[in-house]
Write a protein that holds these residues in place. Structure first.
Motif, PDB file in Angstrom:
ATOM      1  N   PHE A  42       0.848  -1.183   0.000  1.00 52.04           N
ATOM      2  CA  PHE A  42       0.000   0.000   0.000  1.00 52.04           C
ATOM      3  C   PHE A  42       0.883   1.232   0.000  1.00 52.04           C
ATOM      4  O   PHE A  42       1.920   1.260   0.659  1.00 52.04           O
ATOM      5  N   VAL A  43       0.475   2.262  -0.738  1.00 53.78           N
ATOM      6  CA  VAL A  43       1.279   3.463  -0.910  1.00 53.78           C
ATOM      7  C   VAL A  43       0.400   4.688  -0.697  1.00 53.78           C
ATOM      8  O   VAL A  43      -0.750   4.700  -1.119  1.00 53.78           O
ATOM      9  N   LEU A  44       0.980   5.720  -0.064  1.00 55.97           N
ATOM     10  CA  LEU A  44       0.267   6.988   0.089  1.00 55.97           C
ATOM     11  C   LEU A  44       0.568   7.866  -1.112  1.00 55.97           C
ATOM     12  O   LEU A  44       1.723   8.190  -1.383  1.00 55.97           O
ATOM     13  N   ALA A  71      -1.666   6.332   9.415  1.00 54.70           N
ATOM     14  CA  ALA A  71      -2.006   5.286  10.384  1.00 54.70           C
ATOM     15  C   ALA A  71      -2.646   4.089   9.680  1.00 54.70           C
ATOM     16  O   ALA A  71      -2.274   2.939   9.931  1.00 54.70           O
ATOM     17  N   LEU A  72      -3.586   4.358   8.774  1.00 56.63           N
ATOM     18  CA  LEU A  72      -4.221   3.267   8.020  1.00 56.63           C
ATOM     19  C   LEU A  72      -3.200   2.570   7.129  1.00 56.63           C
ATOM     20  O   LEU A  72      -3.180   1.343   7.027  1.00 56.63           O
ATOM     21  N   LEU A  73      -2.316   3.343   6.522  1.00 55.62           N
ATOM     22  CA  LEU A  73      -1.271   2.787   5.668  1.00 55.62           C
ATOM     23  C   LEU A  73      -0.364   1.843   6.457  1.00 55.62           C
ATOM     24  O   LEU A  73      -0.010   0.760   5.984  1.00 55.62           O
ATOM     25  N   GLY A  74      -0.003   2.246   7.676  1.00 54.02           N
ATOM     26  CA  GLY A  74       0.833   1.398   8.526  1.00 54.02           C
ATOM     27  C   GLY A  74       0.168   0.075   8.857  1.00 54.02           C
ATOM     28  O   GLY A  74       0.807  -0.975   8.845  1.00 54.02           O
ATOM     29  N   ILE A 135       1.248   4.929  15.465  1.00 53.86           N
ATOM     30  CA  ILE A 135       1.288   4.187  14.201  1.00 53.86           C
ATOM     31  C   ILE A 135       1.622   5.144  13.066  1.00 53.86           C
ATOM     32  O   ILE A 135       2.469   4.865  12.219  1.00 53.86           O
ATOM     33  N   ALA A 136       0.971   6.302  13.049  1.00 56.38           N
ATOM     34  CA  ALA A 136       1.238   7.307  12.012  1.00 56.38           C
ATOM     35  C   ALA A 136       2.678   7.793  12.092  1.00 56.38           C
ATOM     36  O   ALA A 136       3.320   8.015  11.063  1.00 56.38           O
ATOM     37  N   GLN A 137       3.196   7.959  13.297  1.00 49.64           N
ATOM     38  CA  GLN A 137       4.578   8.427  13.466  1.00 49.64           C
ATOM     39  C   GLN A 137       5.562   7.405  12.890  1.00 49.64           C
ATOM     40  O   GLN A 137       6.502   7.775  12.180  1.00 49.64           O
ATOM     41  N   LEU A 138       5.354   6.129  13.177  1.00 47.64           N
ATOM     42  CA  LEU A 138       6.230   5.089  12.626  1.00 47.64           C
ATOM     43  C   LEU A 138       6.147   5.052  11.099  1.00 47.64           C
ATOM     44  O   LEU A 138       7.163   4.943  10.413  1.00 47.64           O
ATOM     45  N   THR A 139       4.931   5.163  10.578  1.00 51.30           N
ATOM     46  CA  THR A 139       4.758   5.160   9.125  1.00 51.30           C
ATOM     47  C   THR A 139       5.396   6.391   8.509  1.00 51.30           C
ATOM     48  O   THR A 139       6.000   6.324   7.437  1.00 51.30           O
ATOM     49  N   ARG A 140       5.305   7.544   9.171  1.00 48.38           N
ATOM     50  CA  ARG A 140       5.939   8.773   8.676  1.00 48.38           C
ATOM     51  C   ARG A 140       7.464   8.619   8.619  1.00 48.38           C
ATOM     52  O   ARG A 140       8.114   9.078   7.689  1.00 48.38           O
TER      53      ARG A 140
END
Length: 168
Positions: A42-44, A71-74, A135-140
């Protein structure tokens, strides 16, 4: 047919869009995934791209922030989501008729990830709580590392060079 008329009967040429849903264009963010793949990828997308059925798009509400998308992406790129998707979706058979081109290697199977099946993915409670910011922070962080890596590839370095001519 739309409203019991064809595209031409409604005054459109064959290549014009018959109906646009403008709310889908209000948010520049989209989550894109491959229709056929071995694993979840999955890609943003931050806007400006067009996708077809081989790369379906997930659009969140206009009020959803970039952190909501991340967050959803992660979650969707997690190994847990991959396990769930491989339980729900079927592997595609190869031209030889075998599910995997390499016998004994189930990781080589290609799955058809349909958006309708993906809608049933059980989202964890973490996405609806303050821990979703973690979760969003890790994905960022992963996204920033990927962008750093991308900027250090030869194409990116050469395209930023004043002596680089794209025509030659």
């Amino acid at each position: 047919l739309m409203f019991k008329k064809t595209q031409l009967e409604r005054g459109f040429t064959w290549f014009e869009y018959g109906m646009l849903i403008w709310s889908k264009f209000r948010s520049p963010f989209s989550i894109v995934f491959s229709f056929v793949a071995t694993h979840n990828h999955f890609v943003l997308d931050r806007g400006g791209k067009v996708f077809n059925r081989s790369a379906p798009v997930i659009k969140l509400s206009c009020e959803a922030s970039e952190d909501d998308h991340l967050a959803l992406l992660g979650i969707l790129n997690s190994s847990t989501a991959c396990f769930w998707m491989k339980q729900v979706f079927y592997p595609k058979a190869s031209s030889a008729g075998d599910i995997s081109l390499e016998k004994g290697k189930p990781e080589a199977n290609r799955y058809e990830f349909a958006a309708t099946g993906l809608a049933e993915f059980p989202l964890p409670f973490a996405l609806r709580s303050p821990s979703s910011t973690r979760i969003a922070q890790l994905t960022r962080e992963i996204d920033a590392n990927a962008n750093t890596l991308q900027s250090s590839l030869p194409d990116a370095i050469l395209s930023n060079s004043p002596n680089y001519d794209l025509a030659n």
